[in-house]
Scaffold this motif. Structure first.
Motif, PDB file in Angstrom:
ATOM      1  N   UNK A   1      75.152  37.522 -54.229  1.00 48.13           N
ATOM      2  CA  UNK A   1      76.029  37.911 -55.346  1.00 48.13           C
ATOM      3  C   UNK A   1      76.999  39.008 -54.920  1.00 48.13           C
ATOM      4  N   UNK A   2      76.481  39.976 -54.141  1.00 46.72           N
ATOM      5  CA  UNK A   2      77.349  41.049 -53.669  1.00 46.72           C
ATOM      6  C   UNK A   2      78.464  40.465 -52.802  1.00 46.72           C
ATOM      7  N   UNK A   3      78.093  39.555 -51.856  1.00 40.89           N
ATOM      8  CA  UNK A   3      79.112  38.989 -50.960  1.00 40.89           C
ATOM      9  C   UNK A   3      80.150  38.194 -51.752  1.00 40.89           C
ATOM     10  N   UNK A   4      79.687  37.491 -52.793  1.00 40.20           N
ATOM     11  CA  UNK A   4      80.616  36.725 -53.635  1.00 40.20           C
ATOM     12  C   UNK A   4      81.612  37.663 -54.316  1.00 40.20           C
ATOM     13  N   UNK A   5      81.091  38.754 -54.917  1.00 40.43           N
ATOM     14  CA  UNK A   5      81.971  39.688 -55.635  1.00 40.43           C
ATOM     15  C   UNK A   5      82.936  40.345 -54.653  1.00 40.43           C
ATOM     16  N   UNK A   6      82.414  40.693 -53.476  1.00 45.57           N
ATOM     17  CA  UNK A   6      83.254  41.349 -52.474  1.00 45.57           C
ATOM     18  C   UNK A   6      84.390  40.407 -52.047  1.00 45.57           C
TER      19      UNK A   6
END
Ligand code: HEM
Length: 193
Positions: A118-123
């Protein structure tokens, strides 16, 4: 420079912008609606599988029309070097987003998606917004403010700074997510018999 072929290419260039950036905004809107609990996760994944094709098509049109536009203009100034960096960043980030998209495809519930993914997606979505708006702003400035802009003195320094800031943000986020996961795992170990 202001010839009929130039204006035809510019029109197609803007057509690519509508197609590509329009699709980016639709994708991000669905992401926001999911965060606000208005749509279900599989719907976001389904929509983005379609918009992804539009984004690549729009980006491809922008590059395919941008190169002859640049040849007709006959000048690559410092700000254009920064714009080309943003365009390359959009392409590279798009490849990473594609890999992430394949990872989340199977999840029925958003809350099942690992925090790191999820973090990588948002980033990735943040990088996409910065790069699209950056390229858009530079295109606008060149066209409507000054056609040749020799700023910054060293485009490589600015490009390096932007790349370093993004890498630092990404690395910091990865460390934070990992720490949180380890703390959660410790808690589970303590509670487990
Ligand atoms: C995501 C990619 C891109 C975006 C968002 C973008 C955006 C824009 C915008 C908004 C304009 C001004 C249009 C107008 O107001 O009439 C423009 C013009 C222009 N673009 Fe792009 N562009 C992109 C990619 C490229 C690429 C890859 C090149 C060249 C390799 C390029 C070269 C040009 C040139 C030469 C102009 C004419 C204005 C000038 O720079 O003098 N663009 N672009």
């Amino acid at each position: 420079m202001e010839t009929t072929p130039f204006f035809v290419l510019l029109f197609l260039h803007l057509g690519g912008l509508v197609l590509g950036f329009g699709a980016v905004l639709v994708t991000d809107l669905y992401g926001l609606l999911w965060i606000r609990d208005r749509v279900r996760f599989p719907q976001v994944v389904r929509v983005s599988s379609v918009t992804e094709k539009f984004i690549w098509a729009g980006w491809g049109v922008m590059v395919a029309t941008g190169i002859p536009l640049l040849l007709l203009k006959g000048e690559v100034d410092n700000l254009m070097a920064v714009k080309i960096f943003f365009v390359a960043l959009i392409g590279l980030n798009g490849l990473l987003l594609r890999a992430l998209h394949d990872k989340v495809r199977g999840y029925e519930q958003g809350r099942d998606v690992p925090a790191a993914v999820l973090f990588r997606l948002s980033f990735s979505l943040l990088v996409s917004q910065i790069a699209w708006w950056g390229a858009l702003l530079i295109g606008f400035l060149h066209r409507h403010v000054q056609s040749v802009i020799e700023w910054p003195d060293s485009p490589w320094l600015l490009i390096g700074l932007i790349a370093a800031a993004l890498l630092a943000l990404w690395a910091g986020g990865e460390v934070l997510v990992r720490r949180k996961r380890t703390a959660a795992e410790d808690l589970v170990d303590e509670v487990a018999p």
